[in-house]
Design a protein around this motif. Structure first.
Motif, PDB file in Angstrom:
ATOM      1  N   GLY A  29      -5.179  -3.716  -9.144  1.00 44.48           N
ATOM      2  CA  GLY A  29      -6.033  -3.240  -8.055  1.00 44.48           C
ATOM      3  C   GLY A  29      -6.693  -1.915  -8.369  1.00 44.48           C
ATOM      4  O   GLY A  29      -7.892  -1.732  -8.144  1.00 44.48           O
ATOM      5  N   ALA A  55     -14.487  -2.655  -0.363  1.00 44.58           N
ATOM      6  CA  ALA A  55     -13.436  -2.913  -1.344  1.00 44.58           C
ATOM      7  C   ALA A  55     -12.033  -2.650  -0.797  1.00 44.58           C
ATOM      8  O   ALA A  55     -11.085  -3.318  -1.210  1.00 44.58           O
ATOM      9  CB  ALA A  55     -13.664  -2.059  -2.593  1.00 44.58           C
ATOM     10  N   VAL A  56     -11.903  -1.706   0.130  1.00 43.95           N
ATOM     11  CA  VAL A  56     -10.563  -1.324   0.591  1.00 43.95           C
ATOM     12  C   VAL A  56     -10.390  -1.533   2.091  1.00 43.95           C
ATOM     13  O   VAL A  56      -9.619  -2.387   2.527  1.00 43.95           O
ATOM     14  CB  VAL A  56     -10.249   0.154   0.224  1.00 43.95           C
ATOM     15  CG1 VAL A  56      -8.866   0.562   0.728  1.00 43.95           C
ATOM     16  CG2 VAL A  56     -10.345   0.375  -1.274  1.00 43.95           C
ATOM     17  N   PHE A  57     -11.093  -0.762   2.897  1.00 46.16           N
ATOM     18  CA  PHE A  57     -10.791  -0.693   4.320  1.00 46.16           C
ATOM     19  C   PHE A  57     -11.082  -1.970   5.091  1.00 46.16           C
ATOM     20  O   PHE A  57     -10.340  -2.321   6.006  1.00 46.16           O
ATOM     21  CB  PHE A  57     -11.491   0.514   4.954  1.00 46.16           C
ATOM     22  CG  PHE A  57     -10.928   1.803   4.426  1.00 46.16           C
ATOM     23  CD1 PHE A  57      -9.752   2.323   4.937  1.00 46.16           C
ATOM     24  CD2 PHE A  57     -11.551   2.473   3.381  1.00 46.16           C
ATOM     25  CE1 PHE A  57      -9.207   3.493   4.433  1.00 46.16           C
ATOM     26  CE2 PHE A  57     -11.021   3.636   2.870  1.00 46.16           C
ATOM     27  CZ  PHE A  57      -9.840   4.147   3.396  1.00 46.16           C
ATOM     28  N   ARG A  91     -10.617  -4.857   4.084  1.00 47.85           N
ATOM     29  CA  ARG A  91      -9.620  -5.860   3.693  1.00 47.85           C
ATOM     30  C   ARG A  91      -8.240  -5.580   4.288  1.00 47.85           C
ATOM     31  O   ARG A  91      -7.343  -6.408   4.175  1.00 47.85           O
ATOM     32  CB  ARG A  91      -9.494  -5.905   2.170  1.00 47.85           C
ATOM     33  CG  ARG A  91     -10.766  -6.320   1.476  1.00 47.85           C
ATOM     34  CD  ARG A  91     -10.649  -6.120  -0.031  1.00 47.85           C
ATOM     35  NE  ARG A  91     -11.917  -6.333  -0.668  1.00 47.85           N
ATOM     36  CZ  ARG A  91     -12.355  -7.505  -1.102  1.00 47.85           C
ATOM     37  NH1 ARG A  91     -11.613  -8.576  -0.968  1.00 47.85           N
ATOM     38  NH2 ARG A  91     -13.535  -7.609  -1.681  1.00 47.85           N
ATOM     39  N   LEU A  92      -8.050  -4.388   4.851  1.00 47.02           N
ATOM     40  CA  LEU A  92      -6.736  -3.976   5.347  1.00 47.02           C
ATOM     41  C   LEU A  92      -6.749  -3.791   6.855  1.00 47.02           C
ATOM     42  O   LEU A  92      -7.742  -3.330   7.416  1.00 47.02           O
ATOM     43  CB  LEU A  92      -6.321  -2.646   4.696  1.00 47.02           C
ATOM     44  CG  LEU A  92      -6.222  -2.603   3.181  1.00 47.02           C
ATOM     45  CD1 LEU A  92      -5.891  -1.200   2.718  1.00 47.02           C
ATOM     46  CD2 LEU A  92      -5.191  -3.595   2.685  1.00 47.02           C
ATOM     47  N   LEU A 127      -0.788   2.484   3.313  1.00 45.21           N
ATOM     48  CA  LEU A 127      -1.338   2.817   2.004  1.00 45.21           C
ATOM     49  C   LEU A 127      -1.479   4.330   1.856  1.00 45.21           C
ATOM     50  O   LEU A 127      -1.112   4.911   0.831  1.00 45.21           O
ATOM     51  CB  LEU A 127      -2.682   2.121   1.786  1.00 45.21           C
ATOM     52  CG  LEU A 127      -3.374   2.411   0.463  1.00 45.21           C
ATOM     53  CD1 LEU A 127      -2.536   1.927  -0.715  1.00 45.21           C
ATOM     54  CD2 LEU A 127      -4.763   1.770   0.434  1.00 45.21           C
ATOM     55  N   GLN A 180      -1.934  -1.380   7.697  1.00 44.12           N
ATOM     56  CA  GLN A 180      -1.902  -1.372   6.234  1.00 44.12           C
ATOM     57  C   GLN A 180      -2.603  -0.137   5.688  1.00 44.12           C
ATOM     58  O   GLN A 180      -2.143   0.453   4.697  1.00 44.12           O
ATOM     59  CB  GLN A 180      -2.549  -2.638   5.679  1.00 44.12           C
ATOM     60  CG  GLN A 180      -1.745  -3.893   5.908  1.00 44.12           C
ATOM     61  CD  GLN A 180      -2.521  -5.146   5.541  1.00 44.12           C
ATOM     62  OE1 GLN A 180      -3.723  -5.252   5.814  1.00 44.12           O
ATOM     63  NE2 GLN A 180      -1.833  -6.090   4.919  1.00 44.12           N
ATOM     64  N   GLN A 181      -3.688   0.265   6.305  1.00 46.27           N
ATOM     65  CA  GLN A 181      -4.397   1.478   5.871  1.00 46.27           C
ATOM     66  C   GLN A 181      -3.487   2.690   5.999  1.00 46.27           C
ATOM     67  O   GLN A 181      -3.406   3.514   5.082  1.00 46.27           O
ATOM     68  CB  GLN A 181      -5.663   1.691   6.710  1.00 46.27           C
ATOM     69  CG  GLN A 181      -6.727   0.658   6.489  1.00 46.27           C
ATOM     70  CD  GLN A 181      -7.890   0.813   7.447  1.00 46.27           C
ATOM     71  OE1 GLN A 181      -8.149   1.896   7.965  1.00 46.27           O
ATOM     72  NE2 GLN A 181      -8.598  -0.279   7.692  1.00 46.27           N
ATOM     73  N   LEU A 219     -10.652  -1.537  -8.771  1.00 41.00           N
ATOM     74  CA  LEU A 219     -11.321  -0.658  -7.810  1.00 41.00           C
ATOM     75  C   LEU A 219     -12.094   0.440  -8.529  1.00 41.00           C
ATOM     76  O   LEU A 219     -13.261   0.707  -8.207  1.00 41.00           O
ATOM     77  CB  LEU A 219     -10.302  -0.049  -6.846  1.00 41.00           C
ATOM     78  CG  LEU A 219     -10.864   0.918  -5.805  1.00 41.00           C
ATOM     79  CD1 LEU A 219     -11.889   0.216  -4.902  1.00 41.00           C
ATOM     80  CD2 LEU A 219      -9.733   1.520  -4.981  1.00 41.00           C
ATOM     81  N   VAL A 236     -16.723   1.540  -0.901  1.00 41.87           N
ATOM     82  CA  VAL A 236     -15.316   1.847  -0.616  1.00 41.87           C
ATOM     83  C   VAL A 236     -14.841   1.039   0.581  1.00 41.87           C
ATOM     84  O   VAL A 236     -13.771   0.425   0.560  1.00 41.87           O
ATOM     85  CB  VAL A 236     -15.113   3.360  -0.375  1.00 41.87           C
ATOM     86  CG1 VAL A 236     -13.727   3.654   0.175  1.00 41.87           C
ATOM     87  CG2 VAL A 236     -15.379   4.147  -1.652  1.00 41.87           C
ATOM     88  N   ARG A 237     -15.653   1.018   1.625  1.00 40.62           N
ATOM     89  CA  ARG A 237     -15.284   0.295   2.844  1.00 40.62           C
ATOM     90  C   ARG A 237     -15.080  -1.191   2.550  1.00 40.62           C
ATOM     91  O   ARG A 237     -14.076  -1.781   2.953  1.00 40.62           O
ATOM     92  CB  ARG A 237     -16.365   0.502   3.909  1.00 40.62           C
ATOM     93  CG  ARG A 237     -16.041  -0.141   5.237  1.00 40.62           C
ATOM     94  CD  ARG A 237     -16.913   0.358   6.362  1.00 40.62           C
ATOM     95  NE  ARG A 237     -16.717   1.751   6.679  1.00 40.62           N
ATOM     96  CZ  ARG A 237     -15.612   2.261   7.250  1.00 40.62           C
ATOM     97  NH1 ARG A 237     -14.605   1.479   7.537  1.00 40.62           N
ATOM     98  NH2 ARG A 237     -15.536   3.531   7.534  1.00 40.62           N
TER      99      ARG A 237
END
Length: 177
Positions: A36, A140-142, A144-145, A153, A149-150, A40, A137-138
């Motif tokens: 990951g 790819a990461v946020f 999806r969670l 993390l 989870q955020q 990323l 960023v949003r």
């Protein structure tokens, strides 16, 4: 990092201790984490190269300078904030200077010290690039969670970062190299 098939049996107390091999579940977590992080970093690097002609680390330097008072930081402080070696920072700042996005100033109270200063042009590039970067960023990461989870993390990565950033004198940290 799993025990080799032919791992020697543990010996006496005088012999070196057997490594604490990762369990199968820990292996899965570790490899997922590494995959990951690698993907990323590549994703964000490609987005910034495409949109602004700069690698992700350079964008991070521009952000740190933009957030600093008078858009300037001592080079040693910038290296510490960016978590990179002074050599890598010097090379990056030279490239940013060549683009006209940063310039260096001598430190008036330290003959060997220098400041990196974000130029108006550099600030404009950052303002132009930031919307696309935050969207990358949003996505790819946020996106999806879940919020839980955020939060997890963030807590996990703070613990990892704190453990890897010792405060004792002589610690081997990138910005001290």
């Amino acid at each position: 990092m799993k025990a080799p098939a032919s791992a020697p049996a543990q010996g006496s107390a005088a012999e070196p201790q057997e490594p604490r091999w990762l369990t199968d579940e820990e292996q899965l977590v570790w490899r997922s984490f590494m995959e990951g992080v690698t993907l990323l970093d590549d994703h964000l690097d490609r987005q910034l190269q495409r949109d602004a002609g700069m690698p992700h680390v350079y964008y991070g330097l521009l952000v740190k300078l933009a957030e600093a008072p008078r858009r300037r930081l001592r080079m040693t402080e910038l290296a510490m904030l960016a978590k990179i070696t002074r050599s890598r920072l010097s090379h990056a700042v030279a490239r940013l200077e060549k683009n006209g996005w940063v310039h260096r100033e001598d430190c008036p109270d330290d003959k060997r010290g220098q400041f990196a200063v974000l130029t108006d042009e550099g600030l404009q590039v950052l303002r132009k690039t930031a919307p696309g970067h935050v969207e990358a960023v949003r996505q790819a990461v946020f996106d999806r969670l879940s919020p839980e989870q955020q939060k997890s993390l963030g807590e996990i990565m703070r613990i990892v970062a704190e453990g890897l950033q010792p405060t004792e004198a002589g610690a081997d940290l990138p910005w001290l190299r």
